[in-house]
Design a protein around this motif. Structure first.
Motif, PDB file in Angstrom:
ATOM      1  N   LEU A  59       5.999   0.680   0.943  1.00 49.36           N
ATOM      2  CA  LEU A  59       4.767   0.218   1.578  1.00 49.36           C
ATOM      3  C   LEU A  59       4.009   1.404   2.157  1.00 49.36           C
ATOM      4  CD1 LEU A  59       2.852  -1.947   2.775  1.00 49.36           C
ATOM      5  CD2 LEU A  59       4.410  -2.073   4.722  1.00 49.36           C
ATOM      6  N   VAL A  60       2.835   1.691   1.625  1.00 51.01           N
ATOM      7  CA  VAL A  60       2.026   2.804   2.110  1.00 51.01           C
ATOM      8  C   VAL A  60       1.336   2.374   3.406  1.00 51.01           C
ATOM      9  CG1 VAL A  60       0.105   4.357   1.598  1.00 51.01           C
ATOM     10  CG2 VAL A  60       1.674   3.669  -0.230  1.00 51.01           C
ATOM     11  N   VAL A  61       1.524   3.152   4.470  1.00 50.67           N
ATOM     12  CA  VAL A  61       0.904   2.822   5.757  1.00 50.67           C
ATOM     13  C   VAL A  61      -0.254   3.758   6.093  1.00 50.67           C
ATOM     14  CG1 VAL A  61       2.916   1.650   6.706  1.00 50.67           C
ATOM     15  CG2 VAL A  61       2.668   4.108   7.060  1.00 50.67           C
ATOM     16  N   SER A  62      -0.308   4.933   5.453  1.00 53.57           N
ATOM     17  CA  SER A  62      -1.484   5.801   5.602  1.00 53.57           C
ATOM     18  C   SER A  62      -1.565   6.721   4.390  1.00 53.57           C
ATOM     19  CB  SER A  62      -1.415   6.622   6.898  1.00 53.57           C
ATOM     20  OG  SER A  62      -0.389   7.579   6.835  1.00 53.57           O
ATOM     21  N   ARG A  74       1.499   5.673 -14.161  1.00 53.85           N
ATOM     22  CA  ARG A  74       1.190   5.851 -12.741  1.00 53.85           C
ATOM     23  C   ARG A  74       0.187   4.800 -12.289  1.00 53.85           C
ATOM     24  NH1 ARG A  74       0.575  12.277 -11.306  1.00 53.85           N
ATOM     25  NH2 ARG A  74       2.712  12.828 -11.845  1.00 53.85           N
ATOM     26  N   ARG A  75       0.492   4.175 -11.157  1.00 54.47           N
ATOM     27  CA  ARG A  75      -0.396   3.182 -10.564  1.00 54.47           C
ATOM     28  C   ARG A  75      -0.795   3.664  -9.183  1.00 54.47           C
ATOM     29  NH1 ARG A  75       0.647  -2.077 -12.569  1.00 54.47           N
ATOM     30  NH2 ARG A  75      -1.238  -2.599 -11.416  1.00 54.47           N
ATOM     31  N   PRO A  76      -2.095   3.649  -8.847  1.00 53.44           N
ATOM     32  CA  PRO A  76      -2.522   4.121  -7.528  1.00 53.44           C
ATOM     33  C   PRO A  76      -2.153   3.138  -6.427  1.00 53.44           C
ATOM     34  CG  PRO A  76      -4.397   3.273  -8.756  1.00 53.44           C
ATOM     35  CD  PRO A  76      -3.219   3.240  -9.687  1.00 53.44           C
ATOM     36  N   LEU A  77      -1.848   3.678  -5.244  1.00 47.26           N
ATOM     37  CA  LEU A  77      -1.581   2.872  -4.051  1.00 47.26           C
ATOM     38  C   LEU A  77      -2.293   3.515  -2.875  1.00 47.26           C
ATOM     39  CD1 LEU A  77       2.220   1.918  -3.870  1.00 47.26           C
ATOM     40  CD2 LEU A  77       0.304   0.452  -4.404  1.00 47.26           C
ATOM     41  N   ARG A  78      -2.777   2.682  -1.968  1.00 52.49           N
ATOM     42  CA  ARG A  78      -3.386   3.180  -0.727  1.00 52.49           C
ATOM     43  C   ARG A  78      -2.790   2.402   0.433  1.00 52.49           C
ATOM     44  NH1 ARG A  78      -8.193   0.005  -2.770  1.00 52.49           N
ATOM     45  NH2 ARG A  78      -8.243  -1.777  -1.383  1.00 52.49           N
ATOM     46  N   ALA A  79      -3.142   2.792   1.649  1.00 51.62           N
ATOM     47  CA  ALA A  79      -2.609   2.136   2.847  1.00 51.62           C
ATOM     48  C   ALA A  79      -2.775   0.626   2.743  1.00 51.62           C
ATOM     49  CB  ALA A  79      -3.320   2.667   4.090  1.00 51.62           C
ATOM     50  N   GLY A  80      -1.709  -0.104   3.072  1.00 50.97           N
ATOM     51  CA  GLY A  80      -1.719  -1.562   3.019  1.00 50.97           C
ATOM     52  C   GLY A  80      -1.240  -2.123   1.695  1.00 50.97           C
ATOM     53  N   LEU A  99       0.709  11.111   2.029  1.00 51.11           N
ATOM     54  CA  LEU A  99       0.824   9.713   2.448  1.00 51.11           C
ATOM     55  C   LEU A  99       2.056   9.519   3.300  1.00 51.11           C
ATOM     56  CD1 LEU A  99       3.248   8.008   0.859  1.00 51.11           C
ATOM     57  CD2 LEU A  99       1.619   7.997  -0.986  1.00 51.11           C
ATOM     58  N   THR A 100       2.053   8.420   4.038  1.00 50.32           N
ATOM     59  CA  THR A 100       3.219   7.964   4.786  1.00 50.32           C
ATOM     60  C   THR A 100       3.533   6.559   4.308  1.00 50.32           C
ATOM     61  OG1 THR A 100       2.625   9.296   6.718  1.00 50.32           O
ATOM     62  CG2 THR A 100       4.168   7.485   7.080  1.00 50.32           C
ATOM     63  N   ALA A 101       4.800   6.304   4.000  1.00 53.11           N
ATOM     64  CA  ALA A 101       5.218   4.988   3.520  1.00 53.11           C
ATOM     65  C   ALA A 101       6.484   4.553   4.248  1.00 53.11           C
ATOM     66  CB  ALA A 101       5.477   5.017   2.020  1.00 53.11           C
ATOM     67  N   VAL A 102       6.622   3.249   4.422  1.00 56.61           N
ATOM     68  CA  VAL A 102       7.863   2.655   4.908  1.00 56.61           C
ATOM     69  C   VAL A 102       8.604   2.161   3.668  1.00 56.61           C
ATOM     70  CG1 VAL A 102       8.879   0.776   6.240  1.00 56.61           C
ATOM     71  CG2 VAL A 102       6.889   2.001   7.133  1.00 56.61           C
ATOM     72  N   VAL A 103       9.871   2.535   3.555  1.00 54.30           N
ATOM     73  CA  VAL A 103      10.682   2.161   2.407  1.00 54.30           C
ATOM     74  C   VAL A 103      11.812   1.261   2.893  1.00 54.30           C
ATOM     75  CG1 VAL A 103      12.177   3.026   0.564  1.00 54.30           C
ATOM     76  CG2 VAL A 103      10.129   4.313   1.227  1.00 54.30           C
ATOM     77  N   GLY A 113       4.712 -11.410   0.875  1.00 55.66           N
ATOM     78  CA  GLY A 113       3.886 -11.978   1.933  1.00 55.66           C
ATOM     79  C   GLY A 113       2.655 -12.658   1.347  1.00 55.66           C
ATOM     80  N   GLU A 114       1.839 -13.243   2.204  1.00 57.93           N
ATOM     81  CA  GLU A 114       0.603 -13.889   1.758  1.00 57.93           C
ATOM     82  C   GLU A 114      -0.281 -12.889   1.053  1.00 57.93           C
ATOM     83  OE1 GLU A 114      -1.709 -16.319   4.387  1.00 57.93           O
ATOM     84  OE2 GLU A 114       0.085 -16.801   5.526  1.00 57.93           O
ATOM     85  N   GLY A 115      -0.893 -13.336  -0.050  1.00 56.70           N
ATOM     86  CA  GLY A 115      -1.838 -12.501  -0.766  1.00 56.70           C
ATOM     87  C   GLY A 115      -1.197 -11.458  -1.639  1.00 56.70           C
ATOM     88  N   ALA A 116       0.143 -11.440  -1.729  1.00 54.81           N
ATOM     89  CA  ALA A 116       0.800 -10.454  -2.585  1.00 54.81           C
ATOM     90  C   ALA A 116       0.592 -10.828  -4.042  1.00 54.81           C
ATOM     91  CB  ALA A 116       2.290 -10.401  -2.266  1.00 54.81           C
ATOM     92  N   SER A 117       0.462  -9.817  -4.867  1.00 58.06           N
ATOM     93  CA  SER A 117       0.261 -10.098  -6.284  1.00 58.06           C
ATOM     94  C   SER A 117       1.539  -9.906  -7.069  1.00 58.06           C
ATOM     95  CB  SER A 117      -0.821  -9.190  -6.849  1.00 58.06           C
ATOM     96  OG  SER A 117      -0.557  -7.841  -6.540  1.00 58.06           O
TER      97      SER A 117
END
Length: 117
Positions: A59-62, A74-80, A99-103, A113-117
């Protein structure tokens, strides 16, 4: 209450570079292997390709970066935003800008969670 300051270490396994790993939690019982880590990728940093042992939520947090799974795309990810890899899946991640991520790693698939794809 306890106030804690977890220690960080440089991650160099799998050919990783520019990665700092902060172990936030590791619970050996009742679910051996459950862990929560904070990963900081420096600009240009990457975690080398390797298979997961457990379910792995990234989970990218910043910041912004990219992730890759079994396909190698490769798939791009951003915060949230987050990636979820299944046990045994080859994966890698990196960031051009940092980046900072929680693993979260665990034996059971984390619930979306809600809205997850």
């Amino acid at each position: 209450m306890e106030l804690l300051t977890p220690s960080a270490r440089q991650l160099s396994s799998y050919g990783s570079s520019g990665v700092e790993l902060l172990r936030a939690a590791l619970v050996r019982e009742p679910q051996d292997g459950f862990a929560v880590d904070v990963v900081q990728l420096a600009p240009g940093g990457s975690i080398g390709r390797h298979p997961t042992r457990l379910w792995l939520l990234f989970l990218v947090v910043s910041g912004r970066g990219w992730v890759s799974g079994a396909s190698g795309d490769r798939r791009p990810l951003r915060a949230g935003e987050a990636a979820l890899w299944s046990p045994g899946e080859d994966h890698t991640s990196g960031s051009d800008e940092g980046l900072t991520a929680v693993v979260v790693q665990c034996h059971v698939r984390p619930l979306a969670g809600e809205g997850a794809s």
